[in-house]
Design a protein around this motif. Structure first.
Motif, PDB file in Angstrom:
ATOM      1  N   THR A  91      29.259  23.882  -4.910  1.00 50.83           N
ATOM      2  CA  THR A  91      27.687  23.625  -4.825  1.00 50.83           C
ATOM      3  C   THR A  91      27.172  22.275  -4.095  1.00 50.83           C
ATOM      4  O   THR A  91      26.485  22.409  -3.019  1.00 50.83           O
ATOM      5  CB  THR A  91      27.015  23.974  -6.009  1.00 50.83           C
ATOM      6  N   VAL A  92      27.933  21.178  -4.588  1.00 50.86           N
ATOM      7  CA  VAL A  92      27.763  19.965  -4.044  1.00 50.86           C
ATOM      8  C   VAL A  92      28.252  19.915  -2.568  1.00 50.86           C
ATOM      9  O   VAL A  92      27.563  19.361  -1.569  1.00 50.86           O
ATOM     10  CB  VAL A  92      28.428  18.870  -4.862  1.00 50.86           C
ATOM     11  N   MET A  93      29.445  20.612  -2.302  1.00 45.87           N
ATOM     12  CA  MET A  93      30.127  20.590  -0.787  1.00 45.87           C
ATOM     13  C   MET A  93      28.969  21.291   0.030  1.00 45.87           C
ATOM     14  O   MET A  93      28.915  20.982   1.389  1.00 45.87           O
ATOM     15  CB  MET A  93      31.319  21.396  -1.045  1.00 45.87           C
ATOM     16  N   LEU A 180      30.234  27.450  13.751  1.00 43.25           N
ATOM     17  CA  LEU A 180      30.982  26.879  12.491  1.00 43.25           C
ATOM     18  C   LEU A 180      30.303  26.144  11.713  1.00 43.25           C
ATOM     19  O   LEU A 180      30.532  26.321  10.575  1.00 43.25           O
ATOM     20  CB  LEU A 180      32.253  26.248  12.865  1.00 43.25           C
ATOM     21  N   THR A 181      29.265  25.104  12.193  1.00 46.07           N
ATOM     22  CA  THR A 181      28.488  24.357  11.147  1.00 46.07           C
ATOM     23  C   THR A 181      27.999  25.302  10.278  1.00 46.07           C
ATOM     24  O   THR A 181      27.707  24.943   8.975  1.00 46.07           O
ATOM     25  CB  THR A 181      27.782  23.448  12.142  1.00 46.07           C
ATOM     26  N   PHE A 182      27.159  26.187  10.678  1.00 49.52           N
ATOM     27  CA  PHE A 182      26.401  27.273   9.862  1.00 49.52           C
ATOM     28  C   PHE A 182      27.307  27.762   8.733  1.00 49.52           C
ATOM     29  O   PHE A 182      27.083  28.083   7.774  1.00 49.52           O
ATOM     30  CB  PHE A 182      25.712  28.227  10.730  1.00 49.52           C
ATOM     31  N   ILE A 183      28.607  28.284   9.156  1.00 47.09           N
ATOM     32  CA  ILE A 183      29.320  28.840   8.337  1.00 47.09           C
ATOM     33  C   ILE A 183      29.857  28.044   7.342  1.00 47.09           C
ATOM     34  O   ILE A 183      29.694  28.174   5.791  1.00 47.09           O
ATOM     35  CB  ILE A 183      30.534  29.508   9.000  1.00 47.09           C
ATOM     36  N   VAL A 184      29.915  26.792   7.462  1.00 49.05           N
ATOM     37  CA  VAL A 184      30.534  25.709   6.544  1.00 49.05           C
ATOM     38  C   VAL A 184      29.167  25.271   5.659  1.00 49.05           C
ATOM     39  O   VAL A 184      29.561  25.275   4.565  1.00 49.05           O
ATOM     40  CB  VAL A 184      30.780  24.413   7.317  1.00 49.05           C
ATOM     41  N   LYS A 185      27.959  25.351   6.058  1.00 50.67           N
ATOM     42  CA  LYS A 185      27.039  24.991   5.403  1.00 50.67           C
ATOM     43  C   LYS A 185      26.664  25.882   4.306  1.00 50.67           C
ATOM     44  O   LYS A 185      26.500  25.808   3.203  1.00 50.67           O
ATOM     45  CB  LYS A 185      25.818  24.885   6.298  1.00 50.67           C
ATOM     46  N   ASN A 186      26.994  27.172   4.659  1.00 48.44           N
ATOM     47  CA  ASN A 186      26.657  28.481   3.651  1.00 48.44           C
ATOM     48  C   ASN A 186      27.765  29.065   2.831  1.00 48.44           C
ATOM     49  O   ASN A 186      27.627  29.526   1.767  1.00 48.44           O
ATOM     50  CB  ASN A 186      26.000  29.561   4.421  1.00 48.44           C
ATOM     51  N   ILE A 187      29.057  28.924   3.467  1.00 48.09           N
ATOM     52  CA  ILE A 187      30.221  29.500   2.853  1.00 48.09           C
ATOM     53  C   ILE A 187      30.377  29.064   1.425  1.00 48.09           C
ATOM     54  O   ILE A 187      30.959  29.557   0.507  1.00 48.09           O
ATOM     55  CB  ILE A 187      31.197  29.860   3.757  1.00 48.09           C
ATOM     56  N   ASN A 188      30.307  27.800   1.267  1.00 49.23           N
ATOM     57  CA  ASN A 188      30.400  26.864  -0.299  1.00 49.23           C
ATOM     58  C   ASN A 188      29.617  27.559  -1.047  1.00 49.23           C
ATOM     59  O   ASN A 188      29.904  27.491  -2.325  1.00 49.23           O
ATOM     60  CB  ASN A 188      30.106  25.436   0.032  1.00 49.23           C
ATOM     61  N   PHE A 189      28.161  27.972  -0.961  1.00 48.16           N
ATOM     62  CA  PHE A 189      27.427  28.375  -1.866  1.00 48.16           C
ATOM     63  C   PHE A 189      28.097  29.890  -2.337  1.00 48.16           C
ATOM     64  O   PHE A 189      27.801  30.196  -3.431  1.00 48.16           O
ATOM     65  CB  PHE A 189      26.049  28.720  -1.229  1.00 48.16           C
ATOM     66  N   LEU A 190      28.560  30.465  -1.203  1.00 48.24           N
ATOM     67  CA  LEU A 190      29.303  31.930  -1.576  1.00 48.24           C
ATOM     68  C   LEU A 190      30.473  31.650  -2.433  1.00 48.24           C
ATOM     69  O   LEU A 190      30.447  32.351  -3.628  1.00 48.24           O
ATOM     70  CB  LEU A 190      29.363  32.562  -0.324  1.00 48.24           C
ATOM     71  N   ILE A 191      31.397  30.542  -2.326  1.00 49.37           N
ATOM     72  CA  ILE A 191      32.576  30.554  -3.237  1.00 49.37           C
ATOM     73  C   ILE A 191      31.985  30.002  -4.454  1.00 49.37           C
ATOM     74  O   ILE A 191      32.706  30.326  -5.579  1.00 49.37           O
ATOM     75  CB  ILE A 191      33.435  29.578  -2.478  1.00 49.37           C
ATOM     76  N   ALA A 192      31.029  29.058  -4.623  1.00 50.84           N
ATOM     77  CA  ALA A 192      30.288  28.895  -5.800  1.00 50.84           C
ATOM     78  C   ALA A 192      29.904  29.935  -6.638  1.00 50.84           C
ATOM     79  O   ALA A 192      30.100  29.986  -7.960  1.00 50.84           O
ATOM     80  CB  ALA A 192      29.260  27.582  -5.447  1.00 50.84           C
TER      81      ALA A 192
END
Length: 208
Positions: A91-93, A180-192
């Motif tokens: 979430t922090v990431m 990729l920036t959009f993916i990085v910004k949002n995929i962390n929330f999915l993993i969280a």
């Protein structure tokens, strides 16, 4: 059904563990761009050879822990809190990623890509405990059994799932680089969210 579950879990767990842009998959993407896809996939193949053994040793080690109720229950509790920590960390990431503009990675130029992939993958110390803890968590829910065939199938499917993600990075990175920036910004929330579900499920089983 047990073997099918082992294959399915290996695929899902490996994809979740490697899909976030990191050292390995970003190196593959850069090799694909700077050199060619063949070299990138050679790197990927070397990396997944190591992933197979990391998964096998992690899961085989978990087998002995699972056979000992004291260690097994203790590690499952530790694993639960690790998943809680991962949920917070991802979430922090996710929030930190929103502040970054791009992702950069340096690659070595004069190396055999297969062995370079093996070498970098060997430095991923997160892999062995990841497969040990996740297999124990799945075992506690009676989704995974520690017979040798299941362990081998789980490890093979983990390697296959990892290679699948690497292939996507090698094949399609040029097309999605601007996204990729959009993916990085949002995929962390999915993993969280995924680790949070596992943590809540484990906590419920522990105390209720």
């Amino acid at each position: 059904m047990t073997f099918v579950l082992a294959i399915f879990l290996g695929l899902i767990i490996s994809i979740v563990g490697i899909i976030i842009p990191g050292m390995l998959n970003m190196t593959i993407a850069k090799i694909s761009i700077n050199e060619n896809q063949r070299q990138a996939l050679n790197f990927a193949f070397g990396a997944v050879v190591v992933v197979f053994f990391q998964c096998f040793f992690g899961t085989y080690f978990a087998k002995f822990l699972d056979a000992n109720p004291v260690f097994s229950e203790g590690l499952k509790k530790i694993g639960t809190f690790i998943f809680i920590a991962l949920t917070i960390a991802f979430t922090v990431m996710g929030f930190n990623a929103k502040k970054k503009k791009d992702i950069q990675v340096k690659i070595e130029t004069k190396r055999n890509r297969f062995f370079y992939g093996m070498a970098l993958s060997s430095f991923n110390m997160f892999a062995i405990p990841w497969y040990a803890i996740t297999s124990l968590m799945m075992s506690s829910k009676d989704l995974f059994h520690y017979d040798m065939i299941s362990i081998i199938l789980f490890s093979l499917s983990a390697a296959l799932g990892t290679y699948f993600v690497f292939y996507l990075y090698a094949k399609f990175f040029k097309k999605i680089e601007h996204k990729l920036t959009f993916i990085v910004k949002n995929i962390n929330f999915l993993i969280a969210a995924l680790t949070g579900i596992v943590a809540i499920s484990s906590l419920y089983k522990m105390y209720f």
